[in-house]
Design a protein around this motif. Structure first.
Motif, PDB file in Angstrom:
ATOM      1  N   TYR A 151     -12.998 -53.837  36.826  1.00 48.30           N
ATOM      2  CA  TYR A 151     -12.324 -52.877  35.939  1.00 48.30           C
ATOM      3  C   TYR A 151     -13.185 -52.491  34.739  1.00 48.30           C
ATOM      4  CZ  TYR A 151      -8.310 -54.390  38.676  1.00 48.30           C
ATOM      5  OH  TYR A 151      -7.463 -54.686  39.710  1.00 48.30           O
ATOM      6  N   CYS A 165      -5.319 -52.134  30.538  1.00 42.31           N
ATOM      7  CA  CYS A 165      -5.608 -53.273  31.420  1.00 42.31           C
ATOM      8  C   CYS A 165      -4.385 -54.120  31.756  1.00 42.31           C
ATOM      9  CB  CYS A 165      -6.679 -54.178  30.819  1.00 42.31           C
ATOM     10  SG  CYS A 165      -8.310 -53.422  30.693  1.00 42.31           S
ATOM     11  N   GLY A 190      -7.844 -50.467  35.197  1.00 43.75           N
ATOM     12  CA  GLY A 190      -7.014 -51.641  34.961  1.00 43.75           C
ATOM     13  C   GLY A 190      -5.587 -51.338  34.577  1.00 43.75           C
TER      14      GLY A 190
END
Length: 227
Positions: A151, A165, A190
């Motif tokens: 990510y 994320c 993410g």
């Protein structure tokens, strides 16, 4: 004993000094030879300055119950009179627990500066922010500040401003439980996609993976879900 203590307190209160308007008409003593510290207006009824002897650690101290009666001694700087031992003891500072990110940051700030070492970004509670950056690259990390593989994005990427994320973190945390049955659909940065599947059922979600609306479809009909 309790009755005796109450009676003593009543007697002391009755004998307390009453400050009258003409109490301060007399002259004040010369304190030029004071070997302690001069306390402004520390005398009887605050009329004059007084000399106070500063006690050291473990020296006996006392508490005065008489109103208007000044104390001739007190614990020195950094000390206070303990009710338990009736001696001057050091004031104990309460240690504030630091989160893992704040602790790491403190170690870096107090240690020898090292080139190439990343300075972490922390939340207000001292935990690691889910997005960490080094140079021009930002990536997702878990609660311990360890990078979650897969990510990474550039600071110049158009999706960086909305990078949180959360999906990568939730997926990483769930994988550590060893449990099955929950599917995470994360974007390349993410974040959560606009939908989420649990078992064979899919539904629309917000940026934190929480269900939006009431519509649910079978995973085989995912293409018909309008989020």
């Amino acid at each position: 004993m309790l009755l005796l203590f109450v009676a003593a307190c009543g007697f002391l209160a009755a004998e307390a000094i009453v400050c009258t308007p003409d109490m301060c008409k007399g002259s004040c003593p010369d304190l030029s030879g004071c070997k302690g510290t001069v306390k402004a207006n520390g005398g009887f009824c605050g009329c004059c300055d007084t000399c106070v002897n500063l006690l050291g650690e473990n020296e006996k101290c006392s508490f005065s119950f008489l109103l208007g009666v000044p104390s001739s001694s007190e614990c020195g700087p950094g000390l206070h009179c303990s009710l338990k031992t009736v001696t001057c003891v050091k004031a104990v500072k309460r240690q504030v627990a630091l989160g893992p990110c704040a602790l790491k940051l403190k170690q870096l700030q107090t240690g020898t500066p090292m080139l190439g070492v990343q300075t972490p970004t922390c939340n207000q509670d001292g935990s690691y922010k889910s997005v960490q950056c080094m140079g021009s690259v930002c990536y997702c990390v878990d609660s311990a500040g360890i990078e979650i593989a897969g990510y990474r994005t550039s600071i110049g990427a158009t999706d960086f401003s909305t990078k949180n994320c959360q999906c990568a973190r939730d997926k990483e945390q769930f994988s550590k439980t060893g449990m099955l049955g929950q599917t995470f659909t994360c974007e390349n940065n993410g974040n959560y996609q606009q939908y989420k599947c649990e078992g064979s059922v899919c539904f629309c979600t917000d940026d934190n993976g929480k269900m939006v609306g009431t519509a649910k479809v079978n995973i085989g009909l995912l293409s018909t879900l309008k989020c």
